[in-house]
Scaffold this active site. Structure first.
Site, mmCIF file in Angstrom:
data_model
loop_
_atom_site.group_PDB
_atom_site.id
_atom_site.type_symbol
_atom_site.label_atom_id
_atom_site.label_comp_id
_atom_site.label_asym_id
_atom_site.label_seq_id
_atom_site.Cartn_x
_atom_site.Cartn_y
_atom_site.Cartn_z
ATOM 1 N N CYS A 91 71.158 66.226 89.566
ATOM 2 C CA CYS A 91 71.313 64.991 88.803
ATOM 3 C C CYS A 91 72.139 63.947 89.580
ATOM 4 O O CYS A 91 71.669 63.447 90.589
ATOM 5 C CB CYS A 91 71.879 65.333 87.436
ATOM 6 N N HIS A 180 69.820 69.605 85.007
ATOM 7 C CA HIS A 180 71.064 70.388 85.103
ATOM 8 C C HIS A 180 70.740 71.889 85.047
ATOM 9 O O HIS A 180 70.699 72.461 83.959
ATOM 10 C CB HIS A 180 71.996 70.047 83.930
ATOM 11 N N GLU A 182 72.474 74.410 85.613
ATOM 12 C CA GLU A 182 73.596 75.253 85.179
ATOM 13 C C GLU A 182 73.677 75.369 83.657
ATOM 14 O O GLU A 182 74.424 76.182 83.139
ATOM 15 C CB GLU A 182 74.921 74.717 85.756
HETATM 16 N N1 GLN Z 1 73.252 58.859 84.959
HETATM 17 C C1 GLN Z 1 74.051 59.526 85.920
HETATM 18 C C2 GLN Z 1 74.272 58.694 87.176
HETATM 19 O O1 GLN Z 1 73.692 57.678 87.332
HETATM 20 C C3 GLN Z 1 73.478 60.860 86.298
HETATM 21 C C4 GLN Z 1 73.440 61.742 85.086
HETATM 22 C C5 GLN Z 1 73.745 63.179 85.332
HETATM 23 O O2 GLN Z 1 74.184 63.592 86.411
HETATM 24 N N2 GLN Z 1 73.601 63.968 84.307
HETATM 25 O O3 GLN Z 1 75.038 59.060 87.982
#
Ligand code: GLN
Length: 203
Positions: A91, A180, A182
């Site tokens: 992410c 994610h 995890e």
């Molecule tokens: N929206 C977050 C960002 O721009 C990423 C979201 C996440 O890691 N769950 O960094």
């Protein structure tokens, strides 16, 4: 023994500790986990693999940038110096790998759009198809204000799909997942990271 460095700047980091410990136990691998907050943490522990968790990339850049703890520029330089180092970016971690903003080259070749699914309320959980990592099959993907891959590089192998959309790629030893892993109780990707270190040692 496998030495893993977990970037602890912000975000979903603590569950990665549990997941790595469980993955190590399942694989019968001894884990030495190092929590990385500063550039000094990196230089002292010299990890053989890294996890860049999800969270908020803007906050991570502030806390870990040149005006913060200095971890991120040191880490990016470290990864560029050894492209074979296994990395699991999830992410926000993928956003940092794709766009490190330290003046150096990106650490994965595919590009991503931040927050491309919309707002927090557009976060969702859905079944994914995974391939080439662990036993191919399904994986429960948790997407929290996730980025979306914009362009998938020809250098990258697709490892996870949500319906027709690519949500995970592997660029050599670097794994980039927009969800994610995890949070679903499944150790497949963390186990891949630990096993990649051992494979490298025997290659
Ligand atoms: N929206 C977050 C960002 O721009 C990423 C979201 C996440 O890691 N769950 O960094």
């Amino acid at each position: 023994m496998v030495r893993v460095g977990l970037v602890m700047l912000q975000g979903a980091r603590h569950i990665h500790v549990e997941t790595l410990e469980r993955a190590a136990q399942e694989a019968g691998i001894e884990l030495e986990l190092h929590e990385l907050r500063t550039d000094a943490d990196l230089f002292e522990s010299r990890p053989e693999a890294f996890v860049l968790p999800g969270g908020e990339s803007t906050t991570m850049r502030l806390t870990g940038g040149v005006d913060g703890s200095g971890l991120l520029p040191a880490l990016f330089a470290w990864l560029r110096a050894d492209p074979e180092l296994p990395v699991l970016g999830t992410c926000a971690g993928v956003i940092l790998l794709a766009d490190p903003q330290d003046g150096g080259a990106p650490l994965i070749d595919s590009t991503v759009d931040r927050n491309a699914y919309g707002r927090q309320q557009d976060s969702f959980q859905s079944e994914l198809e995974i391939s080439g990592i662990g036993d191919s099959g399904t994986f429960s993907g948790v997407f929290i204000r996730a980025p979306r891959f914009a362009e998938i590089s020809a250098n990258d192998t697709v490892v996870a799909k949500h319906r027709d959309e690519v949500v995970g790629v592997r660029n050599g030893a670097r794994l980039a997942l927009t969800f994610h892993p995890e949070l679903s109780g499944d150790t497949t990707f963390h186990r891949w990271l630990l096993e990649a270190v051992l494979l490298r040692a025997t290659a």
